[in-house]
Design a protein around this motif. Sequence first.
Motif: not given
Length: 767
Positions: A423-451
């Motif tokens: 993961f030192g080579g492949t784990r990067n932070p991701l931020i998604i912001d979309w007021p019209a589509g995300i009801k509550q911000g400021g949270a962490i999402r732990p789902q395993f995801s990929h680019i």
Amino acid sequence: MPAASPAAPAGGQTSSVLPYPDFHFTGKIGDTFEQSDPATFPQPVKPPKGAPNVLLIMLDDVGFGQFDLTGGGVPSPNMDKLAHEGLLYNRFHTTAMCSPSRAALITGRDSHVVGNGILTEMGTGYDGYTSVIPRSAATVGEVLRQNGYATAWLGKNHNTPPWETSEIGPFDHWPTGWGFEYFYGFNAADSSQLQPILYENHTRVPASSDPSYHLTTDLADHAIDWIHKEKAIAPDKPFFVYLAPGATHAPHQPPQAWIDKYKGQFDMGWDKYREMTLERQKKLGIVPQNTDLTARPDGIPAWDSLEPQQKKLYARMMEIYAAYGAHADYEMGRVIDAVKKLPDADNTMIVYVVGDNGSSAEGGLGGSTDELIIVNGMQQDWQDVYKVMNELGGPRHFNHMPIGWAHAMNTPFQWTKQVASHFGGTRNPLIIDWPAGIKQGGAIRPQFSHITDIMPTILDAAHVTVPTKVNGVDQTPLDGISLAYTFNDPNAPDRRHSQMFELLINRGIYQDGWMASSLAFNPLQVVRGHVDISNIKWELYNINEDFSQAHNVADQHPEKVKQLEALWWEQAKTHNVLPLDWRGPERFSNELTGRPNLAAGRKTFVYDYPLVGLPEGSAPDLKNKSFTVTAETQIPQDGANGMIFTQGGFTAGWGFYVQQGKLVVAHNFVDLERYRIVSTGSVPTGKVTLSFHFQYDGGGLGKGGTVTMFANGKQIGEGRIEKTVPMKYTSSETQDIGEDAGTPVDNTYKPPFKFNGKIDRLTVELQ
């Protein structure tokens, strides 16, 4: 009114076949317009109702533990603010290197599936490594453009094949050929931040004369300007902007005022930094409370074992790197602020990919003044870097920090960029912001995801169907999975159950909470020998319990290891990963790999006018051979001055110029040594033929040779060059005639250093 075949539906389900059918008038047509139904015009394609604006930002060479967004020591107030308003994903993954991650980002497919399993400059011609994104993988830009979006790409493009980056194209594999209507940026792995080679669409941009110029600022300015222009002209048309600054890839060149802010802030060293970062990560909830710090690899020295001068140098290099990252956060923040002020800001999705891979170890053990040293299979002594410590961060060097800091930036994980197995080579932070589509911000999402998930996420938000046919070509299915399912359900179960990783035969396979990792080479191994794949062990991690991959449990679960290894081979065969290739620096050589090259097969190159901006991949290959450069010139009566011919820049290369009446040949040996041979006699005036011949010693790669200089056939100088560059001069510099359009090969002149005479013809002859 008569019916008319629409260009596209105004809302609802979009077509799986692009482009939409051509418009045809379906009303009555008589002999005259008076006898015909009223005319209707073809209408522009309209996007689906409610389609959001999209701003996609990707930084470069960033570690998971770098910015304070995820507990690091580099301030990132703009990222922090965006994550507070939106969502932060702490189990998001890239591919461990530039070109593969970027290809996966814009196509939604595995990088090997789209021919980018390795850097474009290292392609080998097998399906997974052609360096050519196939037409069967239409980009997110192309799909959105054909569904009514305005599209723009600003910054780094590292997916155009090197042999197609000149100003004559072809342009099918430039951003403008991938559906982006506007491009402003550079076609390379990296660029000088102070003297970049830039293109606007297909035209090279003149160098800036502003002494305070910085590339990141320039890109932010152009992004803001394009967004404002788009909204002023077509306010109801959504935009898709892909903004990819060169930061924080080498060269580390932030503004000096930013460097000064961080003086003394990293004197604690990389070991203490890792401990402090993990503590902050736990406090922020970025990592589980039971996360353990992985061990520092044996090849990286303990900070306390370093000499005082080493500590001083390395702390300074980290200060520069921190300033570079903080400055990038500020400039990207300007763009985000501009977007947030738009009338339709609430319906603007911002996707911020914080790095295309982990932090880079390409500075080697002791850091370097030039990243191309590693590319050419060498390392630099830290003492040589120490001598020019006060110049680092400025225009003279392509500087890069040591691996100890790169490893620390990836806290709490093992290893760095290039290591796709961990993961030192492949784990990067991701931020998604979309007021019209995300009801509550400021949270962490732990789902395993990929680019690969980014493209389907954007299409999902835009209500755009993933097409099965684009421009007449059947499309390869997406590998990505839309992340929209996570937006408003923090406990949504993972939809990604497996993910394969491979880069330079470092392999990994994830499946339902388990991660098997096989490390064949680490970044400390610059020279790579033959590998017996069957002898490379697999490690096993239960990442549901071991977030950082700190505890290898392969011995406890041998059957799980076998199962995952078999799954890796199965996916490798279906994703164009094979054949595995462990070669390193030699894959940068066009001659050794047989990659296409506009100069391939030619021995003589004639230029009848001062051509500038020819990329190395399209220029005569001067490496590992004898050659002659001949210029037919007209020298003014008061004497000549300026560049006649150059290939390369401050990373490596050749220069042939007149200075103070003398003819000069310079060779930059990847900033380790600089050779400068000056003629004994002065250059005559009037019509003069100037030339130099380099007689290569032979006997292998990167050997030396003898330079002989001539004026009108008469020898006027001679000298030795003991070492030459074997593989690659540069990532972004060019061959120029009549001036130096990039950075200088030799620090005795300042670009553009235009030749004040006239060059009637220049000939390069390879032997």
